[in-house]
Motif scaffolding. Structure first.
Motif, short mmCIF file in Angstrom:
data_model
loop_
_atom_site.label_atom_id
_atom_site.label_comp_id
_atom_site.label_asym_id
_atom_site.label_seq_id
_atom_site.Cartn_x
_atom_site.Cartn_y
_atom_site.Cartn_z
N TYR A 149 0.91 -1.36 0.02
CA TYR A 149 0.15 -0.11 0.20
C TYR A 149 0.90 1.27 -0.02
O TYR A 149 1.64 1.23 0.79
CB TYR A 149 -0.83 0.01 1.15
CG TYR A 149 -1.96 0.85 1.15
CD1 TYR A 149 -3.17 0.54 0.59
CD2 TYR A 149 -1.82 2.15 1.75
CE1 TYR A 149 -4.09 1.71 0.39
CE2 TYR A 149 -3.02 3.10 1.84
CZ TYR A 149 -4.14 2.94 0.86
OH TYR A 149 -5.04 3.79 1.05
N ARG A 190 -20.39 -0.62 -5.53
CA ARG A 190 -18.56 -0.95 -5.48
C ARG A 190 -18.02 -0.45 -6.36
O ARG A 190 -18.62 0.01 -7.43
CB ARG A 190 -18.72 -2.44 -5.83
CG ARG A 190 -19.30 -3.32 -4.71
CD ARG A 190 -18.47 -3.20 -3.44
NE ARG A 190 -19.43 -4.05 -2.47
CZ ARG A 190 -20.22 -3.61 -1.29
NH1 ARG A 190 -20.42 -2.01 -1.39
NH2 ARG A 190 -20.70 -4.31 -0.46
N THR A 191 -16.76 0.11 -6.05
CA THR A 191 -15.97 0.69 -7.23
C THR A 191 -14.69 0.16 -7.17
O THR A 191 -14.07 -0.55 -6.20
CB THR A 191 -15.99 2.03 -6.81
OG1 THR A 191 -15.23 2.23 -5.46
CG2 THR A 191 -17.23 3.12 -6.74
N ASN A 192 -14.13 0.39 -8.43
CA ASN A 192 -12.54 -0.25 -8.23
C ASN A 192 -11.96 0.82 -9.73
O ASN A 192 -12.45 0.73 -10.66
CB ASN A 192 -12.28 -1.54 -8.61
CG ASN A 192 -11.24 -2.03 -8.50
OD1 ASN A 192 -10.35 -1.27 -8.05
ND2 ASN A 192 -10.75 -3.46 -9.01
N LEU A 193 -11.02 1.52 -9.30
CA LEU A 193 -10.26 2.31 -9.93
C LEU A 193 -8.64 1.87 -10.21
O LEU A 193 -8.03 1.69 -9.24
CB LEU A 193 -10.08 3.68 -9.65
CG LEU A 193 -9.28 4.90 -10.49
CD1 LEU A 193 -9.81 4.93 -11.91
CD2 LEU A 193 -9.36 6.23 -9.82
N VAL A 194 -8.36 1.26 -11.47
CA VAL A 194 -6.90 0.81 -11.68
C VAL A 194 -6.46 1.46 -12.72
O VAL A 194 -6.98 1.79 -13.47
CB VAL A 194 -7.15 -0.73 -11.87
CG1 VAL A 194 -6.05 -1.24 -12.05
CG2 VAL A 194 -7.80 -1.43 -10.63
N TRP A 219 -2.92 4.50 -2.66
CA TRP A 219 -2.97 3.54 -3.60
C TRP A 219 -2.58 2.00 -3.20
O TRP A 219 -1.77 1.91 -2.35
CB TRP A 219 -2.29 3.75 -4.71
CG TRP A 219 -2.47 5.13 -5.63
CD1 TRP A 219 -1.71 6.22 -5.34
CD2 TRP A 219 -3.59 5.33 -6.46
NE1 TRP A 219 -2.55 7.34 -6.37
CE2 TRP A 219 -3.45 6.80 -6.93
CE3 TRP A 219 -4.38 4.65 -7.01
CZ2 TRP A 219 -4.40 7.27 -7.87
CZ3 TRP A 219 -5.23 5.17 -7.93
CH2 TRP A 219 -5.10 6.46 -8.36
N GLY A 279 -4.15 1.20 -7.80
CA GLY A 279 -5.51 1.19 -7.85
C GLY A 279 -6.17 1.11 -6.19
O GLY A 279 -5.53 1.24 -5.36
N HIS A 280 -7.39 1.45 -6.47
CA HIS A 280 -8.16 1.45 -4.95
C HIS A 280 -9.65 0.92 -5.37
O HIS A 280 -10.17 1.63 -5.95
CB HIS A 280 -7.82 2.85 -4.39
CG HIS A 280 -7.99 2.71 -2.78
ND1 HIS A 280 -9.22 2.55 -2.29
CD2 HIS A 280 -7.03 2.94 -1.87
CE1 HIS A 280 -9.05 2.38 -0.77
NE2 HIS A 280 -7.94 2.48 -0.55
N SER A 281 -10.17 0.23 -4.26
CA SER A 281 -11.60 -0.15 -4.47
C SER A 281 -11.98 0.39 -3.45
O SER A 281 -11.53 0.97 -2.45
CB SER A 281 -11.72 -1.78 -4.64
OG SER A 281 -11.16 -2.30 -3.35
N GLY A 282 -13.37 0.45 -3.24
CA GLY A 282 -14.39 1.00 -2.38
C GLY A 282 -15.63 0.63 -2.46
O GLY A 282 -16.05 -0.43 -3.57
N GLY A 283 -16.55 0.98 -1.47
CA GLY A 283 -17.93 0.54 -1.62
C GLY A 283 -18.80 1.04 -0.41
O GLY A 283 -18.31 1.31 0.73
#
Length: 104
Positions: free
Chosen positions: A73, A98-102, A77, A89-93
């Motif tokens: 980490y 739900r999200t994921n940006l890579v 990121w 990237g980073h995900s979340g929700g």
């Protein structure tokens, strides 16, 4: 609730064998960024371009953000690799989303 709008996506919950229902809405400040940031795919692409072109952060600052600091980490990121290239990237929700940006 002020988070409901015809211009925003509605989150849904679905459990095994049961129909979908609208997810719980959390009023800020409860979910912090998860409930306070609204974006589009176009916005995220412009964010990506600004990072790539050095318009948002200077190159040394971005290099520090992409350097693993603890357990893969970095500064904001998750850092890994894919097909021999750096992947950040980073995900979340939150309820119903739900999200994921890579970025590779």
């Amino acid at each position: 609730k002020d988070l409901v709008s015809p211009h925003k996506a509605t989150g849904y919950e679905r459990y095994a064998g049961k129909a979908s229902k609208p997810a719980i809405l959390y009023d800020p400040p409860g979910p912090y960024a998860a409930g306070a940031i609204y974006s589009t795919v176009g916005d995220l692409f412009r964010y990506h371009q600004a990072l790539q072109q050095g318009n948002l952060l200077q190159t040394p600052t971005l290099a520090n953000a992409y350097r693993p600091f603890r357990n893969g980490y970095g500064y904001g990121w998750v850092i890994d690799s894919m097909a021999g290239r750096r992947k950040v990237g980073h995900s979340g929700g939150a309820a119903g989303f739900r999200t994921n940006l890579v970025r590779i």
